[in-house]
Design an enzyme around this catalytic site. Structure first.
Site, PDB file in Angstrom:
ATOM      1  N   ASP A 407      84.226 -44.082 -32.663  1.00 43.28           N
ATOM      2  CA  ASP A 407      84.563 -43.800 -34.062  1.00 43.28           C
ATOM      3  C   ASP A 407      85.120 -45.088 -34.671  1.00 43.28           C
ATOM      4  OD1 ASP A 407      85.564 -42.975 -36.493  1.00 43.28           O
ATOM      5  OD2 ASP A 407      86.684 -41.264 -35.696  1.00 43.28           O
ATOM      6  N   HIS A 408      84.426 -45.620 -35.684  1.00 38.61           N
ATOM      7  CA  HIS A 408      84.811 -46.916 -36.241  1.00 38.61           C
ATOM      8  C   HIS A 408      86.061 -46.841 -37.115  1.00 38.61           C
ATOM      9  CE1 HIS A 408      84.250 -51.082 -36.864  1.00 38.61           C
ATOM     10  NE2 HIS A 408      82.937 -51.103 -36.889  1.00 38.61           N
ATOM     11  N   ARG A 409      86.533 -45.649 -37.424  1.00 41.87           N
ATOM     12  CA  ARG A 409      87.730 -45.548 -38.267  1.00 41.87           C
ATOM     13  C   ARG A 409      89.002 -45.984 -37.522  1.00 41.87           C
ATOM     14  NH1 ARG A 409      87.067 -39.452 -40.141  1.00 41.87           N
ATOM     15  NH2 ARG A 409      86.664 -39.351 -37.882  1.00 41.87           N
TER      16      ARG A 409
END
Length: 435
Positions: A407-409
């Protein structure tokens, strides 16, 4: 003294749950730790046990109904207590009046129509049976409902006559055998006149047509579809791939299993390698929250386990402090509980990463979908022989491919790359997994 029994919060994030089946009939006595009711959430079906001895005076909802957590679902009394004036009792407890012999029905939401057997009250004269109560595992009840079988029609072969999965499967197989056997042709009736106006009745057919079968969605299957669709729509995935040499890991496993009373799998060692990487790169041990990135102090890892009813991901907790044999023991216990329907909702909560291994099926590489709200999932393929270059020479080696979905967040690409390098190092130099 009569009291209300409310829908329990069997899952941390569940606002509602489905009342799958009553395990005690109205007017029937129960003892502490007896199963009162089976509750189904998006993740599991569990039995809720009695906290003390008592009697079920009144069930306020029928089985198969979705109910808000905290809503009264039954009236319980002390041992030997009688319901008496039920309307007055319900009014005293602050519950609306329920007509005699009826239970209130809530609006069903995405719950397939399923016949649910309800145990009969104990006969007044007593008898050789156990008061009409039918003991069965949650998985057996679910499989029976999906197959359209009444649990009371099955003979249990489990402990104490408990109906278990194999009993349902045997009944389904027996029914299929009966269906496939052609019925005997009856002798013609000489005097029977042929009806002229009536159309012949069409035989009952399963859902679908002759070239396919429609299998109704279970609540669990709907939940899996919804959560994974939401993950792909709302979680910005990125993917990192690596190839790990596992010759030393396989040799270490062989040495461990030669002396350990608990057999250790390759997956157990890889789970420990995940814990090692999380310890070295703590920024990966986090999840995205609306107002902050939540970073965890202990390493909790979910393990993907396939069952007949869908994929479940129980959480191994604090594995940075566990030995490889302890991880193996807990993983096997979770696998047995998952396949028997005995997992608790609490077993499925938490974690920041999931390990999913399809190597036993010969799959070399795959990319998995993140299980929200976790930040990553590690997809593990099969170990295979491959030519590699070592010290300028080509040689054969056992290698294993992994794909890390992130998850790039909460996690940047550089952080995930450092984590994957730490994981690869732990796998290729596995002595650190046991020290």
């Amino acid at each position: 003294m009569a009291e209300l029994f409310r829908m329990p919060a069997v899952a941390a994030d569940a606002a509602t749950a489905v009342l799958s089946a009553w395990q005690v009939a109205e007017g029937e006595a129960f003892t502490k730790d007896d199963a009162l009711v089976s509750i189904e959430t998006d993740k599991a079906e569990v039995d809720v046990s009695a906290e003390r001895d008592g009697v079920l005076l009144k069930a306020l909802y029928e089985a198969g109904v979705e109910i808000e957590v905290g809503e009264p679902i039954a009236v319980l009394g002390a041992v030997g207590e009688q319901a008496g004036d039920l309307d007055a009792l319900l009014a005293e407890l602050g519950v609306g009046v329920v007509a005699p012999g009826e239970a209130r029905q809530a609006v069903r939401r995405n719950v397939p129509e399923e016949p649910v057997a309800r145990p009969a009250a104990a006969p007044a004269s007593g008898g050789p049976d156990s008061g009409g109560r039918i003991f069965s595992s949650p998985l057996a009840r679910r499989l029976a409902r999906e197959a359209g079988l009444g649990i009371e029609t099955l003979t249990g072969t489990g402990p104490g006559g408990r109906v278990v999965r194999r009993d349902v499967e045997a009944a389904v197989a027996a029914r299929r055998t009966q269906v496939t056997q052609p019925p005997a042709t009856p002798a013609p009736l000489a005097a029977a006149p042929m009806p002229q106006a009536a159309e012949p009745a069409a035989p009952a057919a399963p859902a679908g047509t002759g070239d396919h079968e429609d299998i109704p969605h279970t609540r669990m299957r709907r939940a899996i579809a919804r959560r994974l669709t939401e993950s792909k729509q709302h979680t910005p995935h990125f993917y990192l791939r690596a190839t790990c040499a596992v010759d030393e890991l396989l040799a270490l496993r062989q040495r461990i299993n030669a002396v350990s009373p608990v057999k250790v799998s390759v997956n157990d060692l890889l789970i420990k390698a995940v814990a090692t990487a999380h310890t070295q790169v703590p920024e990966m041990n986090a999840v995205w929250q609306p107002e902050a990135v939540r970073r965890f102090r202990s390493v909790d890892v979910s393990v993907a386990i396939a069952t007949d009813t869908g994929l479940v991901t129980p959480v191994l907790r604090g594995i940075e402090n566990l030995s490889v044999s302890a991880i193996a023991t807990r993983t096997r216990a979770f696998a047995e509980q998952a396949r028997s329907g005995a997992l608790r909702p609490a077993d499925l909560e938490g974690g920041s990463i999931t390990v999913s291994n399809l190597g036993m099926y010969g799959v070399e590489e795959f990319a998995a979908i993140i299980n929200p709200p976790q930040a990553a999932i590690l997809a593990i393929g099969a170990a295979r022989d491959e030519a590699v270059v070592r010290d300028g020479a080509v040689t054969a080696a056992k290698v294993l491919g992994v794909v890390l979905s992130v998850d790039h967040r909460p996690v940047d690409g550089a952080v995930a790359a450092r984590w994957l390098a730490a994981f690869t190092e732990a796998v290729q130099n596995p002595v650190r997994l046991v020290v």
